[in-house]
Write a protein that holds these residues in place. Structure first.
Motif, PDB file in Angstrom:
ATOM      1  N   VAL A 218      17.736   3.582  10.931  1.00  0.00           N
ATOM      2  CA  VAL A 218      16.985   4.464  10.021  1.00  0.00           C
ATOM      3  C   VAL A 218      17.203   3.985   8.580  1.00  0.00           C
ATOM      4  O   VAL A 218      16.247   3.852   7.803  1.00  0.00           O
ATOM      5  N   ILE A 219      18.451   3.680   8.241  1.00  0.00           N
ATOM      6  CA  ILE A 219      18.750   3.208   6.878  1.00  0.00           C
ATOM      7  C   ILE A 219      18.089   1.840   6.651  1.00  0.00           C
ATOM      8  O   ILE A 219      17.512   1.580   5.585  1.00  0.00           O
ATOM      9  N   GLU A 220      18.151   0.997   7.671  1.00  0.00           N
ATOM     10  CA  GLU A 220      17.509  -0.330   7.591  1.00  0.00           C
ATOM     11  C   GLU A 220      16.002  -0.183   7.328  1.00  0.00           C
ATOM     12  O   GLU A 220      15.444  -0.850   6.442  1.00  0.00           O
ATOM     13  N   ALA A 221      15.364   0.745   8.051  1.00  0.00           N
ATOM     14  CA  ALA A 221      13.911   0.955   7.900  1.00  0.00           C
ATOM     15  C   ALA A 221      13.575   1.484   6.508  1.00  0.00           C
ATOM     16  O   ALA A 221      12.583   1.074   5.894  1.00  0.00           O
ATOM     17  N   HIS A 222      14.423   2.396   6.020  1.00  0.00           N
ATOM     18  CA  HIS A 222      14.200   2.974   4.681  1.00  0.00           C
ATOM     19  C   HIS A 222      14.097   1.861   3.629  1.00  0.00           C
ATOM     20  O   HIS A 222      13.197   1.857   2.793  1.00  0.00           O
ATOM     21  N   HIS A 223      15.018   0.896   3.682  1.00  0.00           N
ATOM     22  CA  HIS A 223      15.017  -0.182   2.687  1.00  0.00           C
ATOM     23  C   HIS A 223      13.907  -1.198   2.956  1.00  0.00           C
ATOM     24  O   HIS A 223      13.167  -1.571   2.050  1.00  0.00           O
ATOM     25  N   LEU A 224      13.829  -1.613   4.193  1.00  0.00           N
ATOM     26  CA  LEU A 224      12.887  -2.673   4.547  1.00  0.00           C
ATOM     27  C   LEU A 224      11.443  -2.284   4.242  1.00  0.00           C
ATOM     28  O   LEU A 224      10.668  -3.081   3.707  1.00  0.00           O
ATOM     29  N   PHE A 225      11.082  -1.046   4.601  1.00  0.00           N
ATOM     30  CA  PHE A 225       9.685  -0.624   4.421  1.00  0.00           C
ATOM     31  C   PHE A 225       9.516   0.272   3.192  1.00  0.00           C
ATOM     32  O   PHE A 225       8.419   0.813   2.986  1.00  0.00           O
ATOM     33  N   GLN A 226      10.609   0.434   2.434  1.00  0.00           N
ATOM     34  CA  GLN A 226      10.548   1.241   1.203  1.00  0.00           C
ATOM     35  C   GLN A 226       9.885   2.593   1.474  1.00  0.00           C
ATOM     36  O   GLN A 226       8.950   3.002   0.785  1.00  0.00           O
TER      37      GLN A 226
END
Ligand code: NDP
Ligand code: MG
Length: 382
Positions: A218-226
């Motif tokens: 979830v944290i990875e997705a937040h950053h990756l896809f802004q």
């Protein structure tokens, strides 16, 4: 032109599956540089087959043997040096290291203007706030290998990001998904490592059982896809056939489907924007029959809830969350603590953390090591 690849973590699960994709696509890629792991036998086999120009050897005692056996080979000192090494010509870095170790080599590769194909989710969890602007500044590509993020990335191709209503990240539930919380007290390492759908490295397999893996994703997705956390949802999907979905503002949903074979997202990342031929692992939907979905249970999986909270608050909390988890998982795998103690250690670290919003890579490096070492020291060597 043949694309030159640098592969970090070649002896691991993602690393060896990446080698398999390179093997299938010999005419398109060459392995220019590679970081080797603790198995000498695997390391020698990789050098013999792929003939890289440069390597980093994990174990000092292997260095002399490898130098004697392969006199032409350049043996570099550290992962950062390899990640930024100039092999001349088009270069991409596949980061298949596990854990926090992956962060600094990613930074070095971005600064050396290499495209990043990222399996190492911990890099974005810990330092997404710093990594994403760096990717922009150096004008490199960051393509995810994690299957959920690869699925979302593929769903977004051709779409306007302002039309995204939410992202639905699927979760298999891990090896203990059919157990109630009261049954988790006495689970053994081998029970936890028996994942129903995926064959992966030990750390991520434990993370799947605690649902920490989904928290990290979830944290990875937040950053990756802004994308804000409020627009990232998780859903239990036992079959791991739908790798994730995007819901658009017209309520249309796009999903990416495939077998549980990580060579597919690896292949997609390596070939992007083209798709490489892949003969194995065609999905037979009629044989699968049914796809099921279940609402995520945050009471059953408290580390997922904690990950959302740490991610939303941001600052140094995701780094502390990750460091405490890495230490706790290492202790569990070494038989020093029971399974449920992982949750306790990670929750305590977040509860007692001194919140800090001003981050740089040096600060994160020291913070990770401080938390990791303090927790390990408390429970014994691993
Ligand atoms: P593995 O443990 O199987 O492999 C990790 C690799 O990194 C190994 O080559 C290992 O060497 C090397 N390594 C670890 N620490 C160090 C270090 N300090 N110095 C040098 N080399 C090191 O992990 P996975 O392949 O399962 O996972 C890699 C990453 O990909 C993780 O971030 C994971 O979350 C992510 N991921 C993995 C998936 C999977 O299916 N496996 C799916 C989606 C994401 P050694 O050979 O000595 O162990
Ligand atoms: Mg994943």
């Amino acid at each position: 032109m043949i694309k030159k690849i640098i592969l970090l973590g070649a002896t691991g699960s993602i690393g060896s599956q990446t080698l398999d994709v390179l093997r299938i696509n010999k005419a398109l890629f060459s392995l220019a540089g590679v970081s080797l792991g603790s198995s000498l036998e695997k390391s020698i086999a990789i050098i013999t087959e792929f003939k890289p120009t440069a390597v980093v050897v994990r174990k000092n005692e292997h260095l002399e043997i490898i130098r004697n056996k392969f006199p032409e080979l350049i043996c570099l000192d550290c992962l950062e040096e390899l990640a930024s090494f100039d092999f001349k010509g088009a270069q991409m870095l596949v980061n298949a290291l596990s854990g926090f170790t992956g962060m600094l080599p990613t930074v070095a590769a971005i600064k050396a203007k290499k495209d990043i194909l990222l399996a190492n989710k911990e890099t974005l969890v810990v330092a997404g706030e710093l990594i994403m602007p760096l990717v922009k500044k150096h004008n490199v590509r960051l393509i995810p290998i994690d299957s959920e993020h690869s699925a979302i990335f593929q769903c977004l191709v051709g779409e306007d990001s302002t039309n995204v209503k939410k992202m639905l990240i699927t979760a298999s539930g891990g090896s203990l998904r059919d157990k109630k919380r009261e049954d988790l007290k006495a689970v053994t390492v081998s029970q936890v490592l028996a994942h129903p759908n995926w064959s992966m490295g030990q750390k991520i397999t434990v993370d799947s059982a605690t649902m920490m893996n989904k928290g990290l994703e979830v944290i990875e997705a937040h950053h990756l896809f802004q994308i804000p956390y409020q627009k990232i949802e998780t859903v239990l999907h036992y079959q791991s056939i739908i790798h994730s979905m995007v819901v658009f503002n017209d309520n249309s949903i796009k999903a990416q489907l495939g077998t549980s074979d990580m060579r597919m997202p690896i292949s997609y990342a390596l070939g992007y924007p083209k798709r490489l031929d892949f003969v194995d692992s065609e999905l037979d939907l009629c044989q699968i029959g049914n796809l099921t979905f279940k609402a995520m249970d945050f009471e059953r999986f408290p580390l997922l809830k904690l990950s959302y909270e740490a991610g939303i608050k941001g600052g140094n909390l995701p780094c502390i969350l990750n460091a405490a988890n890495e230490a706790a998982v290492a202790l569990f795998l070494a038989g020093k603590i029971p399974f449920l103690k992982i949750e306790e250690i990670v929750s305590k670290a977040i509860l007692e953390a001194e919140f800090q919003t001003k981050l740089d890579f040096n600060y994160l490096f020291n913070l990770h090591n401080k938390y990791y070492q303090e927790i390990i020291n408390k429970y014994g060597e691993v």
